[in-house]
Design an enzyme around this catalytic site. Sequence first.
Site, PDB file in Angstrom:
ATOM      1  N   HIS A 240      -1.804  -7.300  50.897  1.00  0.00           N
ATOM      2  CA  HIS A 240      -2.454  -7.434  52.206  1.00  0.00           C
ATOM      3  C   HIS A 240      -2.589  -8.881  52.676  1.00  0.00           C
ATOM      4  O   HIS A 240      -2.990  -9.133  53.810  1.00  0.00           O
ATOM      5  CB  HIS A 240      -3.809  -6.708  52.226  1.00  0.00           C
ATOM      6  CG  HIS A 240      -4.909  -7.369  51.471  1.00  0.00           C
ATOM      7  ND1 HIS A 240      -5.840  -8.167  52.087  1.00  0.00           N
ATOM      8  CD2 HIS A 240      -5.243  -7.345  50.163  1.00  0.00           C
ATOM      9  CE1 HIS A 240      -6.712  -8.596  51.178  1.00  0.00           C
ATOM     10  NE2 HIS A 240      -6.372  -8.107  49.996  1.00  0.00           N
TER      11      HIS A 240
ATOM     12  N   CYS B 173     -23.690 -14.978  51.152  1.00  0.00           N
ATOM     13  CA  CYS B 173     -25.107 -14.793  51.414  1.00  0.00           C
ATOM     14  C   CYS B 173     -25.686 -13.944  50.291  1.00  0.00           C
ATOM     15  O   CYS B 173     -25.266 -12.809  50.081  1.00  0.00           O
ATOM     16  CB  CYS B 173     -25.275 -14.095  52.764  1.00  0.00           C
ATOM     17  SG  CYS B 173     -26.977 -14.080  53.279  1.00  0.00           S
TER      18      CYS B 173
HETATM   19  C1  LIG Z   1      -6.946 -16.078  45.080  1.00  0.00           C
HETATM   20  C2  LIG Z   1      -7.310 -14.631  45.218  1.00  0.00           C
HETATM   21  N1  LIG Z   1      -7.300 -13.841  44.135  1.00  0.00           N
HETATM   22  C3  LIG Z   1      -7.596 -12.538  44.209  1.00  0.00           C
HETATM   23  C4  LIG Z   1      -7.937 -11.937  45.397  1.00  0.00           C
HETATM   24  C5  LIG Z   1      -8.254 -10.486  45.431  1.00  0.00           C
HETATM   25  O1  LIG Z   1      -7.139  -9.740  45.892  1.00  0.00           O
HETATM   26  P1  LIG Z   1      -7.329  -8.246  46.439  1.00  0.00           P
HETATM   27  O2  LIG Z   1      -8.021  -8.354  47.755  1.00  0.00           O
HETATM   28  O3  LIG Z   1      -5.918  -7.733  46.553  1.00  0.00           O
HETATM   29  O4  LIG Z   1      -8.103  -7.492  45.429  1.00  0.00           O
HETATM   30  C6  LIG Z   1      -7.988 -12.727  46.554  1.00  0.00           C
HETATM   31  C7  LIG Z   1      -8.413 -12.134  47.842  1.00  0.00           C
HETATM   32  O5  LIG Z   1      -9.149 -12.738  48.597  1.00  0.00           O
HETATM   33  C8  LIG Z   1      -7.651 -14.104  46.467  1.00  0.00           C
HETATM   34  O6  LIG Z   1      -7.684 -14.891  47.540  1.00  0.00           O
END
Ligand SMILES: Cc1ncc(COP(=O)(O)O)c(C=O)c1O
Length: 380
Positions: free
Chosen positions: A195, A322
């Site tokens: 995503h 928060c």
């Molecule tokens: C660096 C990092 N790792 C892991 C994730 C988590 O991924 P997911 O939303 O597919 O669980 C994110 C999502 O914000 C991320 O930015």
Amino acid sequence: MIYLDNSATTPIDEAVVDAMLPWLRDGYGNASSQYGLGRAARVAIEDARSSVAECLGAHPAEIIFTSGGTESNNAIIKSCVGPSGLARRVLHGATEHHAIIHPCQDVEALGIRRHEIPVDTRGVVDLDALAALDAPSSLVCVMAANNETGVLQPLSAIREVCKGALLHTDAVQAFGKIPLNLTALGVDFATVSAHKIHGPKGVGAMFIRKGIDFKAHQTGGSQERNRRAGTEPTALIVGMAAAAKRAVDAIEERSAHCRRLTTLARERIAASIPNVRFNCVAELGLPTIVNISFTDAEHLDGEAILQLLDLNGVAASNGSACVSGTMQPSHVLVAMGRPAAEARAAVRLSVSYRTTEEEIISAVAILANIIREMRVITHN
Ligand SMILES: Cc1ncc(COP(=O)(O)O)c(C=O)c1O
């Protein structure tokens, strides 16, 4: 709405939806079934695996589909680290995403030693500190690119420093934004998510280097070569592969576009907002993120800035959370040595190949107005 929160998630591409639809409507067979409908799903999933592997410089057998970055990070850390696991200690960068830090804390609560690797004021992992931690028999987790600041980590140098360790990189933010070749980098594990690259939510993958004896974190079926039980979501997996291929095929063009926009944002911010600090120098970061904080942050309210941006039609974010009604400072900015007040009131603008110059110009003008007015109010 001006959407500048592409590091949180991205809008799905039409072409990705089109690739998924046949598998949502008619291709509902279980990929483990022997009849035609199941076999067709299996072929689609294996094609998707080859495609994702190619995008990552990996072998298809090294790619395991999961529900996303969070599950992938949990699986790798919790499967590898433990008294009978592949590693007996876990080391992680101080600025990792909570999807790394929290599972590391979970294994620590079970008696495993956990160490945080400090970063310097630029947000780059301190290689001397890593060397001093003496990594052999550890799992070392260092992200490829930071989700708040965009700071890139020197993975090849890290691989050199911790030769005897297992190295995991959370590549959720880097994937599709900068070229990645996991085999050349020599990492043992990596995680990616669909995503963040205009694919569907709820699907991601982990890379597990060939030859590693990986125990499934989730049992109950022999799917994914016994490494992740559960019926494979064909449509999501096909969507992930379509998004990955589109992102990687267009990586130079998309990244040049994003870099032009973030450069423009930096120039406009520097010219219109006094007392601003850029939390990543452009050369050290992803082309898609600009993160700023304010040196007079004690006069500013981070939550209010984001709310006012929203009221003015701009979707942006920061790394503060928060908790019980109070804003916690971003652990990423605190690790980089920023004062707590500053780390509570940062703003992250993250762009995609769909963002336009006009959107950046308007968003920065709106942000500059908000900060100016807030300063007038709090100084009076
Ligand atoms: C660096 C990092 N790792 C892991 C994730 C988590 O991924 P997911 O939303 O597919 O669980 C994110 C999502 O914000 C991320 O930015």
